[in-house]
Design a protein around this motif. Structure first.
Motif, PDB file in Angstrom:
ATOM      1  N   GLU A 130       0.827  -1.200   0.000  1.00  0.00           N
ATOM      2  CA  GLU A 130       0.000   0.000   0.000  1.00  0.00           C
ATOM      3  C   GLU A 130       0.867   1.258   0.000  1.00  0.00           C
ATOM      4  N   GLN A 131       2.004   1.203   0.701  1.00  0.00           N
ATOM      5  CA  GLN A 131       2.923   2.348   0.733  1.00  0.00           C
ATOM      6  C   GLN A 131       3.454   2.643  -0.661  1.00  0.00           C
ATOM      7  N   PHE A 136       3.524   6.270  -5.043  1.00  0.00           N
ATOM      8  CA  PHE A 136       3.510   6.474  -6.492  1.00  0.00           C
ATOM      9  C   PHE A 136       2.376   7.418  -6.891  1.00  0.00           C
ATOM     10  N   ALA A 137       1.196   7.237  -6.288  1.00  0.00           N
ATOM     11  CA  ALA A 137       0.060   8.118  -6.592  1.00  0.00           C
ATOM     12  C   ALA A 137       0.381   9.567  -6.230  1.00  0.00           C
ATOM     13  N   VAL A 138       1.013   9.754  -5.082  1.00  0.00           N
ATOM     14  CA  VAL A 138       1.386  11.104  -4.646  1.00  0.00           C
ATOM     15  C   VAL A 138       2.400  11.714  -5.609  1.00  0.00           C
ATOM     16  N   LYS A 139       3.432  10.960  -5.934  1.00  0.00           N
ATOM     17  CA  LYS A 139       4.502  11.483  -6.804  1.00  0.00           C
ATOM     18  C   LYS A 139       3.982  11.784  -8.206  1.00  0.00           C
ATOM     19  N   LEU A 140       3.217  10.861  -8.777  1.00  0.00           N
ATOM     20  CA  LEU A 140       2.692  11.063 -10.123  1.00  0.00           C
ATOM     21  C   LEU A 140       1.721  12.240 -10.159  1.00  0.00           C
ATOM     22  N   ARG A 154       9.999   0.129  -7.832  1.00  0.00           N
ATOM     23  CA  ARG A 154       9.524  -0.005  -6.450  1.00  0.00           C
ATOM     24  C   ARG A 154       8.154  -0.687  -6.420  1.00  0.00           C
ATOM     25  N   LEU A 155       7.305  -0.353  -7.393  1.00  0.00           N
ATOM     26  CA  LEU A 155       6.002  -1.027  -7.487  1.00  0.00           C
ATOM     27  C   LEU A 155       6.182  -2.515  -7.788  1.00  0.00           C
ATOM     28  N   ARG A 156       7.084  -2.835  -8.702  1.00  0.00           N
ATOM     29  CA  ARG A 156       7.359  -4.246  -9.011  1.00  0.00           C
ATOM     30  C   ARG A 156       7.884  -4.974  -7.777  1.00  0.00           C
ATOM     31  N   LEU A 160       3.610  -5.733  -7.580  1.00  0.00           N
ATOM     32  CA  LEU A 160       2.648  -5.368  -8.618  1.00  0.00           C
ATOM     33  C   LEU A 160       3.098  -5.891  -9.981  1.00  0.00           C
ATOM     34  N   SER A 161       2.154  -6.434 -10.731  1.00  0.00           N
ATOM     35  CA  SER A 161       2.420  -6.908 -12.089  1.00  0.00           C
ATOM     36  C   SER A 161       2.371  -5.707 -13.046  1.00  0.00           C
ATOM     37  N   GLU A 162       2.754  -5.959 -14.285  1.00  0.00           N
ATOM     38  CA  GLU A 162       2.711  -4.889 -15.293  1.00  0.00           C
ATOM     39  C   GLU A 162       1.276  -4.362 -15.472  1.00  0.00           C
ATOM     40  N   LEU A 163       0.295  -5.276 -15.510  1.00  0.00           N
ATOM     41  CA  LEU A 163      -1.102  -4.867 -15.660  1.00  0.00           C
ATOM     42  C   LEU A 163      -1.560  -4.056 -14.446  1.00  0.00           C
ATOM     43  N   GLU A 164      -1.161  -4.465 -13.252  1.00  0.00           N
ATOM     44  CA  GLU A 164      -1.540  -3.723 -12.046  1.00  0.00           C
ATOM     45  C   GLU A 164      -0.925  -2.323 -12.059  1.00  0.00           C
ATOM     46  N   ILE A 165       0.313  -2.205 -12.514  1.00  0.00           N
ATOM     47  CA  ILE A 165       0.963  -0.894 -12.602  1.00  0.00           C
ATOM     48  C   ILE A 165       0.227  -0.017 -13.608  1.00  0.00           C
TER      49      ILE A 165
END
Length: 193
Positions: A130-131, A136-140, A154-156, A160-165
């Motif tokens: 979740e962090q 990522f949501a904050v930065k983007l 960091r998401l990977r 997180l998979s490519e589809l989830e990203i």
């Protein structure tokens, strides 16, 4: 007159439009067609009725929103909501943050994460996956060009998979747009209990 809501809350305020919503009884055929598909297949809100002033855009917007936020596969519903919360917190969209915090709480059957986000903002401390999503949501949302390959790694690393990203990027992006529409077309006000 209702008081404008300025603080983040999971209690959904009333959204008061600045622009008079389209009256469904007086809507043109094109507006009625655009209103047939609703966000999350729920009632038609004043926000959607305001957007119906531009039926061509609404005809494309609602199916896109529904596909991003409710599509099958990829990122979980709760994690899409977390991306929406992160974008809405950065963009100071009290209404969207409340709606998506409420949905997140319902989906996860917990309020702790949302309470931490609303207490600490960008400095919130969350479980690892979740962090990574929230950061990522904050930065983007703050400055899209600053989110790069290291952030995706960091998401990977958080699983997180490519589809989830991709789903996360889409959820954050549509809320960059939705938050700005909400700000310019109306404001959140305290509802009557």
């Amino acid at each position: 007159m209702s008081e404008v809501v300025h603080a983040f809350t999971a209690k959904i305020p009333v959204w008061r439009p600045y622009v008079t919503p389209v009256d469904p009884a007086q809507a043109t055929e094109e507006q009625r067609d655009a209103l047939k598909v609703t966000p999350s297949n729920t009632k038609v809100s004043d926000y959607v009725l305001v957007l119906a002033h531009d039926p061509e855009s609404l005809t494309h917007r609602t199916p896109l929103f529904n596909a991003i936020m409710y599509g099958a596969g990829g990122l979980s519903r709760a994690e899409r909501e977390l991306g929406a919360i992160g974008a809405s917190v950065v963009n100071r969209c009290i209404y969207c943050a409340a709606v998506h915090a409420s949905r997140y709480n319902q989906l996860t059957k917990s309020t702790e994460l949302v309470e931490e986000v609303f207490r600490a903002g960008a400095d919130a401390r969350l479980p690892a996956r979740e962090q990574a999503i929230y950061d990522f949501a904050v930065k983007l949302s703050r400055c899209p060009p600053e989110a790069g390959a290291a952030d995706v790694e960091r998401l990977r690393a958080a699983g997180l998979s490519e589809l989830e990203i991709l789903d996360l990027v889409l959820a954050i992006a549509i809320f960059g747009w939705a938050n700005r529409l909400m700000h310019t077309l109306g404001e959140p006000v305290a509802g009557s209990d």
